[in-house]
Design an enzyme around this catalytic site. Structure first.
Site, PDB file in Angstrom:
ATOM      1  N   SER A 289     -40.351  33.148  11.025  1.00 29.52           N
ATOM      2  CA  SER A 289     -41.893  33.789  10.905  1.00 29.52           C
ATOM      3  C   SER A 289     -41.771  35.264  10.736  1.00 29.52           C
ATOM      4  CB  SER A 289     -42.552  33.437  12.280  1.00 29.52           C
ATOM      5  OG  SER A 289     -42.016  34.244  13.165  1.00 29.52           O
ATOM      6  N   LYS A 290     -42.984  35.865  10.834  1.00 32.61           N
ATOM      7  CA  LYS A 290     -43.050  37.451  10.430  1.00 32.61           C
ATOM      8  C   LYS A 290     -42.151  38.085  11.616  1.00 32.61           C
ATOM      9  CE  LYS A 290     -45.751  37.891   7.030  1.00 32.61           C
ATOM     10  NZ  LYS A 290     -45.061  38.782   6.022  1.00 32.61           N
ATOM     11  N   ARG A 291     -42.057  37.691  12.366  1.00 37.70           N
ATOM     12  CA  ARG A 291     -41.214  38.390  13.586  1.00 37.70           C
ATOM     13  C   ARG A 291     -39.932  38.442  13.016  1.00 37.70           C
ATOM     14  NH1 ARG A 291     -39.711  35.576  17.683  1.00 37.70           N
ATOM     15  NH2 ARG A 291     -40.273  33.550  16.992  1.00 37.70           N
TER      16      ARG A 291
END
Length: 521
Positions: A289-291
């Site tokens: 994910s963006k993390r």
RNA sequence: GGCGCCAUCGUUCAGCGGAUAGGACAACGGGUUUUCAUCCCGUAAACCGGGGUUCGAUUCCCCGUGGCGCUACCA
């Protein structure tokens, strides 16, 4: 949970009006026949619900490599059956094919170039799905369900409260003719009548035989109340009618494959071979994910990852040739590719390794290539303003290629070459430019540099001049070289000093030197 | 909760019954060098637990544990 259903309800209503008239009319159309000849046909089915995800591109690569390896055809089909305005994004469609082209992947059939199994956009194939759904209803393999979203939501809430598995209770599957007659005018969805008993068994090329109890399967919605198909119906109908022989997709599809198998059986069609590639996770083993950094493929293009590196890295995400090796050209990937090499366990996206690999490919590229690819970054950053700057860039980029991991780094690596004076790093100044010794040293070197001709101002001549000064002063060379570097570049690290000076040119070297000496006095 | 998939160095990929368990990234040490980087050499580092099967299990089977996925009128 409740929220989700509210959303579903509004969607359900708002879409009624949206359906083009011709869509509602089911024209008679013969379905094409399924896999026939031995030629391999694979597909990549992107959905325009957002920017292309790096994981989807990985799937495209796997499919493409397999097609190339087998001498088959690679088909790209747009799965645009989700018309929810909050998800549908027409603007991302052009990027899908251009992203693939960046990697050197040219589909054999797609919605731009067409092909024998077109159209390649699902919204243009609605009659196929509607015919298919009707065929299933007529043969008793599917049924119309008039349950309202409200009832489904309530049902689910009850099931959850009682701790039961959620799912449709098949209410409409057993409606009597008279009940059916009453509901006739109501909106409906078409559901698959999943067998109540037995199990569905299929073979996956990477996971082996997988069986699931039919009783655990839901009566999946095939056709939405707005007349559009769900993924399950559309993908089966299209894979069959487009003659797809191998379905290579992400493992998130593994649990719904039995439904697809059941659909093929309901139609009496031969199933393609199934291959489920592992999911891509971040280094913390959570879904990417963006993390974890960028998940949008185009971002990697923008940052300056080379196509070769991206192709190589992504191909190795969940696939291995079995060798103790990681650098492969496209030809080598094709040569070695096999479904057997796809790993069963999740693939972790190690951004560090990608960065390393990109550096490898940058260093493998010709200087001309790197110059050509880097110049746009310098232009965009504003460092290149004139033709002269372009010439300077051409001299300077080869000096920093060994240090570049991504193309966009060229900016921070070469910025000090451009403009009149560089930005001075206070720490560097403090260390090498603050003593009175350093200005004396620079003052000693200056005339020797002046003595060199404007043209040619070569590495060899510069080194001779500077070394002459060093000998004359009788001090260790680093005590001269470091102040010089800081005076000219503003920093402590960079390419070799003499190369730096030669690329900078005599005029700029002298003016910067003079400015520093004057400033210190 | 139900169903399914998965499990080797810090990370990743090999290994598909008998090997000193291998490569790479990262880390650390050394060499080259005017700095950084590149390049070269080297060090450390792993088979989730328990049962089986077998002459022999990292490898095959079962259970446990853990991780992940699916469980929409999204794909």
């Amino acid at each position: 949970m409740g929220l989700r259903f509210e959303k579903a309800v509004t969607r359900f209503r708002s879409q009624q009006a949206e359906i083009p008239q011709e869509v509602m009319i089911c024209t008679q159309h013969e379905l094409r026949s399924g896999p026939t000849s031995g030629a391999v046909r694979v597909r990549y089915p992107p959905s325009p619900t957002g920017a292309q995800h790096i994981g989807n591109v990985r799937t495209a690569i796997l499919n493409w490599l397999f097609a190339k390896k087998m001498g088959g055809r690679f088909i790209v089909r747009l799965e645009d059956t989700d018309r929810d305005p909050s998800r549908y994004r027409a603007d991302v469609i052009p990027d899908i094919l251009s992203n693939l082209r960046y990697l050197g992947i040219e589909p054999d059939e797609d919605w731009e170039k067409g092909g024998p199994a077109g159209p390649y956009i699902q919204s243009e194939r609605l009659y196929l799905y509607q015919n298919a759904a009707r065929e299933l209803i007529e043969s008793g393999k599917a049924y119309r369900c008039y349950c309202t979203p409200e009832r489904i939501a309530a049902l689910r809430a009850e099931q959850q409260q009682r701790g039961e598995p959620t799912g449709y209770d098949r209410h409409c599957r057993y409606l009597s003719d008279s009940e059916l007659e009453k509901l006739k005018a109501q909106p409906f969805v078409v559901r698959l009548a999943v067998p109540l008993e037995g199990q569905t068994l299929y073979h996956d090329e990477v996971h082996g035989d997988i069986s699931v109890e039919n009783s655990a399967l839901d009566d999946q919605v095939l056709l939405k109340s707005n007349g559009w198909p769900t993924y399950h119906l559309a993908n089966v109908v299209d894979d069959h009618s487009m003659g797809i022989t191998h379905v290579i997709r992400g493992e998130d599809w593994l649990p719904s494959t039995p439904k697809h198998v059941l659909l093929y059986q309901a139609f009496g069609w031969e199933t393609p071979k199934w291959t489920h590639a592992p999911l891509i996770l971040g280094t913390d083993h959570k879904k990417l994910s963006k993390r974890h950094g960028d998940t949008e493929f185009a971002e990697y293009i923008r940052k300056g990852y080379l196509p070769e590196a991206l192709m190589n890295f992504l191909a190795l995400l969940g696939w291995s040739s079995g060798e103790d090796r990681e650098l492969y050209s496209v030809e080598e990937l094709i040569d070695r590719f096999s479904l057997e090499g796809i790993t069963p366990h999740p693939a972790i996206f190690d951004a560090n390794k990608l960065i390393w690999m990109n550096g490898e490919y940058i260093r493998k590229s010709s200087p001309e290539t790197i110059i050509e690819l880097s110049i746009p970054y310098l232009r965009k950053s504003g460092l290149i303003k004139t033709e002269e700057d372009v010439e300077l860039a051409k001299r300077v980029i080869p000096l920093v290629t060994d240090r570049m991991k991504t193309l966009d780094e060229v900016v921070s690596l070469t910025d000090f070459f451009f403009g009149d004076m560089p930005k001075y790093d206070p720490k560097a100044v403090e260390k090498w430019l603050n003593s009175s010794d350093s200005k004396t040293i620079l003052a000693k070197i200056l005339p020797r540099l002046k003595g060199i001709a404007e043209e040619p101002f070569t590495v060899h001549l510069i080194e001779a001049a500077v070394r002459g000064g060093i000998d004359e002063m009788g001090i260790p060379s680093p005590q001269v070289i470091h102040p010089l570097r800081v005076a000219l570049t503003g920093r402590m690290v960079g390419p070799g000093l003499f190369e730096t000076m030669a690329a900078m040119g005599k005029a700029k070297v002298l003016s910067r030197l003079k400015a520093i000496i004057a400033k210190e006095h």
